[in-house]
Design a protein around this motif. Sequence first.
Motif, PDB file in Angstrom:
ATOM      1  N   PRO A   1       7.902   8.788  40.630  1.00  0.00           N
ATOM      2  CA  PRO A   1       8.902  10.014  39.614  1.00  0.00           C
ATOM      3  C   PRO A   1       7.916  11.070  40.192  1.00  0.00           C
TER       4      PRO A   1
ATOM      5  N   GLU B   1       7.596  15.249  38.952  1.00  0.00           N
ATOM      6  CA  GLU B   1       7.317  15.871  38.028  1.00  0.00           C
ATOM      7  C   GLU B   1       8.019  17.322  37.347  1.00  0.00           C
TER       8      GLU B   1
ATOM      9  N   THR C   1      16.049  12.458  30.054  1.00  0.00           N
ATOM     10  CA  THR C   1      15.075  13.061  31.040  1.00  0.00           C
ATOM     11  C   THR C   1      14.556  13.038  32.173  1.00  0.00           C
ATOM     12  N   GLY C   2      15.807  12.931  33.118  1.00  0.00           N
ATOM     13  CA  GLY C   2      15.646  13.573  34.136  1.00  0.00           C
ATOM     14  C   GLY C   2      17.200  13.077  34.940  1.00  0.00           C
TER      15      GLY C   2
ATOM     16  N   ARG D   1      11.588  13.287  36.956  1.00  0.00           N
ATOM     17  CA  ARG D   1      12.243  13.736  35.382  1.00  0.00           C
ATOM     18  C   ARG D   1      11.798  14.962  35.108  1.00  0.00           C
TER      19      ARG D   1
ATOM     20  N   ARG E   1      12.413  18.005  31.157  1.00  0.00           N
ATOM     21  CA  ARG E   1      12.625  17.995  30.043  1.00  0.00           C
ATOM     22  C   ARG E   1      14.065  18.606  29.921  1.00  0.00           C
TER      23      ARG E   1
END
Length: 493
Positions: A4, A6, A252-253, A263, A265
């Motif tokens: 993933p 970020e 979450t993504g 991913r 927030r």
Amino acid sequence: MHAPLEFDVVILGGGIAGLTCAVGLLDAGLRLAVVERDDLLGGRARSWTDPITGDPVHIGPHIVTDCYANFFRLLERLGTADRVVWEPESLLYTMFDGERAIDLRRSWLPPPVQLLASLRADPSLGLLDLASNGAPARVALGIDEQDVLRLDGLDGRAALTALGVRPAMQRRYWQFAAMSILNTPLGRCSAGSLFRAFHHAITRDAVRVGFPGVGLGDLFAPAARAAVESAGHPVWTNTAAAEILGTDARATGVRLADGRILRARHVVSTLPPRDLAALLPESWQGRAEFAALRWFSAVAYVSVYLWFDRRITARQFWARAYAPDDLNCDFYDYANIYFGWTGRPSLIGSNIIDADRVADWSDSAIVERTRRELAENLPAARTARLRHAAVHRIPLAVQAPLPGFEARRPSTLTAIDGLLLAGDWTRTGLPSSMESAAASGWGAAEAVWAREGRPRALVQPLPPRGRLARVLMTAARAAPWPPRLRRVAARRA
Ligand SMILES: Cc1cc2nc3c(=O)[nH]c(=O)nc-3n(C[C@H](O)[C@H](O)[C@H](O)COP(=O)(O)OP(=O)(O)OC[C@H]3O[C@@H](n4cnc5c(N)ncnc54)[C@H](O)[C@@H]3O)c2cc1C
């Protein structure tokens, strides 16, 4: 299987809303990514080079106004506001009825009566027709967002008829305004949307109209991309989101169609409602706020571009008086608009709104009819030779503001923590437009700043109202609506 990636914020959609949101977050110190399905940025405001002539063409002709504070905040931030070309100061709109041009002009009169002199000069309206517009003006002056929702169940024609607006006035101006501002026939558009738009129009000094002097997308897309990328954030085109990821209560993504997982927030969707609905995880699908996404319905456009062998007008922009069987609503001559085109032959653009009517017409039939309608207004088009034509079929121009639209427009914040919504159709208090898209993008950026604990104001208010309009608004708010309007509104609520 990729690891993933970020981010702090993933923005879905690279139209005006998505790019505005990204620009609004550039100095937030957050890791951003913009994901756009198309190979071009700009969404429904994109433009490209016509493959035959090499000239810039917009997806379809667009106008801006000097009330577009949020859109211009974006252009000013990007340094491109001077690429907009404005109509002469006093002119608002030219409406052609056959060969007769009726100019709607600013006058010395203040809002809300600034257009009265122009309306008075329209020979198809008598004094009684004009006077019958007093009742809707009074209702529109006093309207607030609660009233917009009270009127939202009603269609525009039913509301005007309840207020005693005479048929000539409805045909001449209200039908025209419903099509050109809300892109929906009077009998099918929300009276709440219509009266709010009328309120904005009559309480402010008459609006000035502007056009992109370059390709529409070139006003903002390359500069926004450069600003976002040079700050170290990716802007991926040709990259579709396949699913928004999350738990029951939290986003979450995003999973991309190529399998990559991002991913984040904060997930900001700027997608049109049906595209968004297709990305929701199953556990969110049943929620009432998302069930409404499938209710929205698209207004289709067909935009036509005609390259002539000579100049056929000195005008930049005009519209046709409303007639139910007409195809085209508004026309533009880009030879009088684009920078550096002085001396070039006419390049006429036009919009056919509510274009499901011509879904099975061939391109050549659409071009022929458009040429005929153009020539009804500008006889020079009869003898000019057509050198090239392009027909752009656009299944979604805006979401139709049908009765019930205003009540269903979602706010930026959703019940899912971390999922934020933007886009021209979200609850901005504006008709679906580039201004609404930009306002929603700033609004989503504001929401991210606030969620990070560093609130910041980015959304621009509408320009101030005229003094007389403010006085009359107070009086109109104190007076109840005429009983017939109250009755029909209550019945359809
Ligand atoms: C012909 C025409 C004429 C118009 N005239 C005017 C006018 O005169 N004045 C005016 O103000 N407005 C006008 N509009 C409306 C205006 O263009 C829109 O309101 C505005 O551009 C909408 O911007 P947006 O960012 O909200 O949505 P969009 O531009 O639709 O952006 C959403 C983006 O999301 C992308 N996307 C969708 N699904 C996915 C996915 N799964 N993954 C990744 N990306 C995805 C889409 O490709 C798109 O780029 C007109 C529109 C058209 C088409």
